[in-house]
Design an enzyme around this catalytic site. Structure first.
Site, PDB file in Angstrom:
ATOM      1  N   CYS A  77       0.539  -1.282   0.113  1.00 42.09           N
ATOM      2  CA  CYS A  77       0.076   0.211  -0.131  1.00 42.09           C
ATOM      3  C   CYS A  77       0.925   1.154  -0.084  1.00 42.09           C
ATOM      4  O   CYS A  77       1.592   1.543  -1.084  1.00 42.09           O
ATOM      5  CB  CYS A  77      -0.962   0.132   1.158  1.00 42.09           C
ATOM      6  SG  CYS A  77      -2.404   1.164   0.977  1.00 42.09           S
ATOM      7  N   HIS A 173      -3.655  -5.185   0.106  1.00 45.55           N
ATOM      8  CA  HIS A 173      -3.203  -5.549   1.450  1.00 45.55           C
ATOM      9  C   HIS A 173      -3.139  -7.299   1.441  1.00 45.55           C
ATOM     10  O   HIS A 173      -4.035  -7.609   1.713  1.00 45.55           O
ATOM     11  CB  HIS A 173      -3.853  -5.127   2.619  1.00 45.55           C
ATOM     12  CG  HIS A 173      -3.766  -3.834   2.850  1.00 45.55           C
ATOM     13  ND1 HIS A 173      -2.929  -2.869   3.543  1.00 45.55           N
ATOM     14  CD2 HIS A 173      -4.441  -2.498   2.202  1.00 45.55           C
ATOM     15  CE1 HIS A 173      -2.700  -1.824   3.789  1.00 45.55           C
ATOM     16  NE2 HIS A 173      -3.847  -1.531   2.878  1.00 45.55           N
ATOM     17  N   GLU A 175      -1.860  -9.074   3.722  1.00 43.10           N
ATOM     18  CA  GLU A 175      -2.337  -9.382   4.926  1.00 43.10           C
ATOM     19  C   GLU A 175      -3.725  -9.425   5.309  1.00 43.10           C
ATOM     20  O   GLU A 175      -4.250  -9.966   6.300  1.00 43.10           O
ATOM     21  CB  GLU A 175      -1.425  -8.669   6.156  1.00 43.10           C
ATOM     22  CG  GLU A 175      -2.068  -7.205   6.318  1.00 43.10           C
ATOM     23  CD  GLU A 175      -1.868  -6.110   5.215  1.00 43.10           C
ATOM     24  OE1 GLU A 175      -2.044  -4.951   5.452  1.00 43.10           O
ATOM     25  OE2 GLU A 175      -1.295  -6.451   4.222  1.00 43.10           O
TER      26      GLU A 175
END
Length: 191
Positions: A77, A173, A175
């Site tokens: 990001c 993202h 994650e």
């Protein structure tokens, strides 16, 4: 293997560390030059603004350290956006590791800015196994260019992932992107 997650003031440090741990690797969150330089892989996460991240990296004397890294580096990001030369967000000079700049999405009647949620990502042919939906949270983007390895669409086509030398960036993202994100992270950590 040592994975250094650079603490540049972003809010997603813990979630990136948990995502790395979940796929079987050990990661440390650090601002220490030695930890970063000695690591086998480096991740620059980010939730926030390019201006604030660059200010934090300057304050902690990490700009030159990041520029000199030769191991695989993943920017997530804002971490990806600061790899470029310039960001419209705060009108700030960034690391200048990848040619290009970062622009703001224009508000459209049917699209809200920031882009928040799942979006389809299409990787180049050699990486098509990673085509999937990934989670995004961004108001800024990098246009498609010669270093783009994946793209997405939000009013315009934009760079969803990029690779230049040992630097990889993803606007999404991983994650927060479930199994697709874990697969993407694992591939990076095995490089």
């Amino acid at each position: 293997m040592t994975v250094a997650i650079i603490n540049s003031g972003g809010a997603n440090l813990g979630s990136v560390q948990r995502a790395v741990d979940k796929i079987g690797y050990k990661a440390i969150i650090t601002r220490e030059i030695k930890d970063i330089s000695d690591s086998t892989h480096v991740i620059i996460p980010g939730v926030g603004s390019a201006y604030n991240v660059m200010r934090s990296l300057k304050k902690t004397n990490l700009i030159q350290t990041i520029k000199s890294l030769s191991q695989p580096v993943l920017g997530i990001c804002i971490g990806m956006q600061i790899l470029f030369e310039f960001s419209d967000e705060g009108k700030v000079d960034c690391l200048g590791l990848i040619p290009g700049s970062v622009e703001r999405f224009k508000s459209l009647d049917h699209l809200k800015v920031p882009q928040m949620g799942w979006n389809k990502v299409s990787f180049n042919n050699s990486l098509s196994e990673f085509n999937n939906y990934y989670y995004f949270a961004n108001s800024y983007f990098n246009p498609i260019n010669q270093f783009t390895i994946a793209q997405s669409q939000y009013g315009v086509s934009f760079t969803a992932a990029i690779k230049y030398k040992n630097f990889i960036g993803c606007q999404f993202h991983p994650e927060k992107s479930s199994l697709a994100g874990s697969k993407f992270l694992k591939n990076f950590l095995q490089s």
